[in-house]
Design a protein around this motif. Structure first.
Motif, short mmCIF file in Angstrom:
data_model
loop_
_atom_site.label_atom_id
_atom_site.label_comp_id
_atom_site.label_asym_id
_atom_site.label_seq_id
_atom_site.Cartn_x
_atom_site.Cartn_y
_atom_site.Cartn_z
N ALA A 149 0.83 -1.21 0.00
CA ALA A 149 0.00 0.00 0.00
C ALA A 149 0.86 1.26 0.00
O ALA A 149 0.57 2.22 -0.72
CB ALA A 149 -0.94 -0.01 1.21
N LYS A 150 1.93 1.26 0.78
CA LYS A 150 2.82 2.43 0.86
C LYS A 150 3.48 2.69 -0.49
O LYS A 150 3.55 3.84 -0.96
CB LYS A 150 3.87 2.21 1.95
CG LYS A 150 4.80 3.36 2.15
CD LYS A 150 4.07 4.53 2.75
CE LYS A 150 5.06 5.62 3.14
NZ LYS A 150 4.37 6.80 3.63
N TYR A 151 3.96 1.65 -1.14
CA TYR A 151 4.60 1.81 -2.44
C TYR A 151 3.61 2.40 -3.46
O TYR A 151 3.94 3.35 -4.18
CB TYR A 151 5.15 0.48 -2.95
CG TYR A 151 5.84 0.61 -4.29
CD1 TYR A 151 7.13 1.12 -4.37
CD2 TYR A 151 5.19 0.27 -5.47
CE1 TYR A 151 7.76 1.27 -5.60
CE2 TYR A 151 5.81 0.41 -6.70
CZ TYR A 151 7.10 0.92 -6.76
OH TYR A 151 7.71 1.07 -7.98
N LEU A 152 2.40 1.87 -3.52
CA LEU A 152 1.41 2.36 -4.47
C LEU A 152 1.01 3.80 -4.17
O LEU A 152 0.76 4.58 -5.10
CB LEU A 152 0.19 1.43 -4.49
CG LEU A 152 0.44 0.06 -5.10
CD1 LEU A 152 -0.76 -0.86 -4.88
CD2 LEU A 152 0.79 0.16 -6.58
N GLU A 153 0.97 4.16 -2.90
CA GLU A 153 0.64 5.54 -2.54
C GLU A 153 1.75 6.50 -2.95
O GLU A 153 1.50 7.53 -3.57
CB GLU A 153 0.40 5.63 -1.03
CG GLU A 153 0.05 7.04 -0.57
CD GLU A 153 -0.17 7.14 0.92
OE1 GLU A 153 -0.31 8.28 1.39
OE2 GLU A 153 -0.19 6.10 1.62
N VAL A 154 2.99 6.14 -2.63
CA VAL A 154 4.13 7.02 -2.93
C VAL A 154 4.37 7.14 -4.43
O VAL A 154 4.55 8.24 -4.96
CB VAL A 154 5.40 6.51 -2.21
CG1 VAL A 154 6.65 7.23 -2.70
CG2 VAL A 154 5.24 6.68 -0.70
#
Length: 175
Positions: A149-154
């Motif tokens: 989730a963090k990767y897709l958000e960033v």
């Protein structure tokens, strides 16, 4: 349909159009997507995995709406924005470079389409590791749904919903 797969596709909902299942495994996500109305392409690098999935799927569902395809999730053989849904079920921890696979998932998902990712949580990783140990093999899973989730958000400004399940955590986002 297993409970965690059912929870994932219920988050997605019934639909139509094309869906891509990355990391066929036993074919559970492919079967669930087909049951929910999608025309499914399920891709796996392993011919053996695809054959096992085909045999298992023949027992429980019609293969009419499922195409099993050998290919590399790190370099998907599809045009940009091909699929309404791009999904993976507990396969990210098997990928050599999960970030590259996420990049490919975003690339082949249509604008307004859905990205659906299920990944083993801490309890699920423990259960799977124990089963492998009983069979004399080793299984390691070090990625979490929060990492994904963090990767897709960033990288893509994709904000999604995370649902915690018994053995898996599920992420869903619109592109």
């Amino acid at each position: 349909m297993e409970r965690d797969v059912k929870e994932a596709v219920e988050m997605l909902g019934r639909g139509s159009g094309k869906a891509l299942d990355i990391g066929t495994g036993r074919g559970r996500m492919a079967a669930a997507l087909a049951e929910y109305g999608y025309q499914v392409v399920s891709i796996d690098e392993s011919k053996d995995a695809l054959k096992r999935a085909e045999d298992l799927l023949k027992e429980s569902v019609t293969l009419e709406n499922i195409l099993l395809l050998q290919g590399d999730a790190h370099n998907l053989p599809f045009l940009d924005e091909t699929f309404e849904v791009v999904a993976t079920y507990n396969a990210m921890h098997h990928m050599r470079d999960y970030k590259k696979v996420l990049d490919e998932m975003v690339r082949v998902c249509k604008k307004g389409g859905s990205i659906l990712i299920s990944e083993l949580n801490e309890y699920g990783r423990k259960v799977v590791a124990e089963r492998h140990k009983e069979r004399g093999s080793y299984h390691e899973a070090n990625i979490s749904i929060e990492d994904i989730a963090k990767y897709l958000e960033v990288e893509y400004a994709l904000i999604g919903e995370i649902k915690k399940s018994e053995r898996t955590d599920i992420f869903i986002s619109k592109k």
